[in-house]
Design a protein around this motif. Structure first.
Motif, PDB file in Angstrom:
ATOM      1  N   GLN A 228     -75.161  36.804  46.508  1.00 18.75           N
ATOM      2  CA  GLN A 228     -74.330  36.489  45.330  1.00 18.75           C
ATOM      3  C   GLN A 228     -73.178  35.560  45.719  1.00 18.75           C
ATOM      4  OE1 GLN A 228     -73.074  40.274  43.602  1.00 18.75           O
ATOM      5  NE2 GLN A 228     -75.202  40.954  43.475  1.00 18.75           N
ATOM      6  N   GLY A 229     -72.627  35.789  46.900  1.00 14.67           N
ATOM      7  CA  GLY A 229     -71.533  34.933  47.397  1.00 14.67           C
ATOM      8  C   GLY A 229     -72.004  33.499  47.583  1.00 14.67           C
ATOM      9  N   ILE A 230     -73.227  33.338  48.100  1.00 12.31           N
ATOM     10  CA  ILE A 230     -73.773  31.994  48.318  1.00 12.31           C
ATOM     11  C   ILE A 230     -73.925  31.268  46.969  1.00 12.31           C
ATOM     12  CG2 ILE A 230     -75.875  30.755  49.038  1.00 12.31           C
ATOM     13  CD1 ILE A 230     -76.182  32.966  51.234  1.00 12.31           C
ATOM     14  N   GLU A 231     -74.446  31.992  45.980  1.00 12.14           N
ATOM     15  CA  GLU A 231     -74.614  31.381  44.650  1.00 12.14           C
ATOM     16  C   GLU A 231     -73.253  30.996  44.070  1.00 12.14           C
ATOM     17  OE1 GLU A 231     -77.369  30.401  43.282  1.00 12.14           O
ATOM     18  OE2 GLU A 231     -78.553  31.218  44.926  1.00 12.14           O
ATOM     19  N   ALA A 232     -72.273  31.874  44.262  1.00  7.82           N
ATOM     20  CA  ALA A 232     -70.925  31.596  43.727  1.00  7.82           C
ATOM     21  C   ALA A 232     -70.330  30.362  44.401  1.00  7.82           C
ATOM     22  CB  ALA A 232     -70.020  32.814  43.928  1.00  7.82           C
ATOM     23  N   ALA A 233     -70.576  30.205  45.706  1.00  4.51           N
ATOM     24  CA  ALA A 233     -70.043  29.036  46.420  1.00  4.51           C
ATOM     25  C   ALA A 233     -70.662  27.754  45.861  1.00  4.51           C
ATOM     26  CB  ALA A 233     -70.330  29.172  47.916  1.00  4.51           C
TER      27      ALA A 233
END
Ligand code: SAM
Length: 328
Positions: free
Chosen positions: A143-148
Motif C-alpha cells: 500500500q505504501g508503494i502505491e501511495a508513493a
C-alpha cells in the motif's frame, strides 16, 4: 573553500542521515531481535541536523538521504525535509524506508520537497516476509508503494537484499511485480554489517540473480545509461519492460567511486559504512564548537578515509555497530 576530498581523490557529495535507530521491523540480517534504543535526548534534533547540513553543503554535500532505523517513525519528518530542501546547495533529499508507514506519509513528504524514494522489500510472500523481518505487514508495504506512486514519486525504487537460502525464491516474484507496477528493482548483495553471523556462502551474488531473472523473467542488456563506475549495475529488459539493478558490494565493490558519508542518529559521522572510527559531531554541536571548527574536523575526517571496506580480504574487521544503528 576546501571540499570533501579524501587522499585517494574521491569527492564526497552524498550524506546519509539516520533520523532514528528505532525500527518497526526486526530484519534478521540487519539487527538483533532484542534491542535497546536510544533515548530521545540522544537523537539529533531537527535543528542540529539542519546545522550540520548547512555546514557541509559548502564543502560539497548536495545530496541527502534520510534513513534509520525506520525514518518514518520519526515524528514530523516532512518538517525536516522542508528545512533541508531550503538549504542553499542542497539539490536532492531522498528517503530509504521499509514502507510500513508510507501510505499515510507519502503525500506530505512529496509536498515537503522530497522526490526520491527507495522502499526496502525483500519478499512478497507473507510468510517469507515474516521470517526475514520477524514481523508481518507486507500488505502495508505494498500500500505504501502505491501511495508513493500516487503522490508523484518517480521512479519508485525497491531494494531487496539477496541472501542464499532465504531470498532466491523471491527474485522472480519481485522481478515480475516490479515490471508489472513500473518500479525500479535493485538487489543488494548481503553484507557483513548485521546481527547475523555473515558468511560468504550466504551471499546470493549478482551473476546468480541475473541468471535467475534472465531464465525466468526475460533477457536483460546493460541499460543505455549503464555506468561501469556507478554503485548499481543497471540492466534493461530486452523487450522494454523495465529495469533491474544490482548493488554488488561484495562481488564488485565500488569503494573507488564512493562519494558517501553517514551520520548516525546520535550524531556520529562515519566516512565508510564499515568504518571502525567515528567523529562525534553531536557533542561539538552541543558544546559551543564553532561552525568553522566543525567544518575543519569533517574535512579532516573525510581526508583520512581508508581505501575500501576490505570485505574480500583477511584484514576485514566487522564494525561493532549493526546496520540499524548506522543507517543504510
Ligand atoms: N528501515 C529503512 C529500510 O528498511 O529501508 C531504512 C534503514 S535499513 C537499515 C536500510 C537498508 O539497509 C535496507 O534496504 C536494508 O535491507 C539494508 N540492509 C540492512 N542490513 C543489510 C545487510 N546486512 N546487507 C545488505 N543490506 C542490508
Amino acid at each position: 573553500m576546501s571540499k570533501l576530498v579524501d587522499k585517494f581523490g574521491r569527492f564526497h557529495n552524498n550524506l546519509r542521515i539516520s533520523v532514528t535507530d528505532r525500527c518497526n521491523l526486526r530484519c534478521t540480517y540487519c539487527m538483533p531481535e532484542e534491542v535497546t534504543f536510544l533515548d530521545r535526548a540522544q537523537l539529533m534534533s531537527f535543528e542540529e541536523i539542519e546545522r550540520i547540513v548547512r555546514i557541509t553543503a559548502p564543502l560539497g554535500i548536495d545530496k541527502i538521504r534520510l534513513t534509520g532505523g525506520e525514518p518514518l517513525l520519526r515524528r514530523d519528518l516532512p518538517t525536516l525535509v522542508r528545512m533541508l530542501c531550503a538549504i542553499p546547495g542542497i539539490k536532492d533529499v531522498g528517503l530509504t524506508t521499509n514502507g510500513l508507514l508510507l501510505a499515510d506519509q507519502a503525500q506530505a513528504l512529496y509536498e515537503a520537497g522530497m522526490r526520491r524514494i527507495n522502499i526496502s522489500l525483500d519478499a512478497l510472500d507473507p510468510e517469507r516476509f515474516r521470517i526475514l523481518t520477524r514481523r508481518s505487514g507486507v500488505e502495508l508495504v505494498l500500500q505504501g508503494i502505491e501511495a508513493a506512486k500516487r503522490a508523484g514519486f518517480h521512479p519508485v525504487k525497491i531494494n531487496a537484499v539477496s541472501i542464499r537460502g532465504l531470498t532466491e525464491d523471491e527474485v522472480v516474484p519481485l522481478a515480475r511485480y516490479a515490471r508489472e507496477k513500473n518500479l525500479e528493482l535493485r538487489f543488494i548483495e548481503y553484507m557483513p554489517i548485521g546481527a547475523d553471523q555473515w558468511e560468504r556462502d550466504k551471499v546470493l551474488f549478482a551473476h546468480e540473480i541475473l541468471e535467475i531473472i534472465e531464465r525466468e523473467v526475460g533477457p536483460l542488456v546493460p541499460a543505455s545509461d549503464y555506468d561501469p563506475k556507478a554503485p548499481a549495475m543497471d540492466f534493461e529488459y530486452v523487450d522494454g519492460g523495465g529495469r533491474v539493478g544490482i548493488i554488488a558490494s561484495i562481488s564488485r565493490p565500488f569503494c573507488q567511486q564512493c562519494n558517501r558519508m553517514r551520520l548516525t542518529a546520535e550524531g556520529k559521522l562515519r566516512n565508510c559504512l564499515f568504518a571502525l572510527d567515528e567523529l562525534d559531531i553531536k557533542t561539538m554541536l552541543r558544546d559551543g564548537t564553532s561552525d568553522d571548527e566543525i567544518s575543519r574536523k569533517v574535512l579532516e575526517n573525510v581526508a583520512d578515509k581508508w581505501e575500501g571496506h576490505e570485505i574480500n580480504t583477511a584484514r576485514f574487521v566487522k564494525p561493532l555497530r549493526t546496520m540499524h544503528t548506522i543507517g543504510g
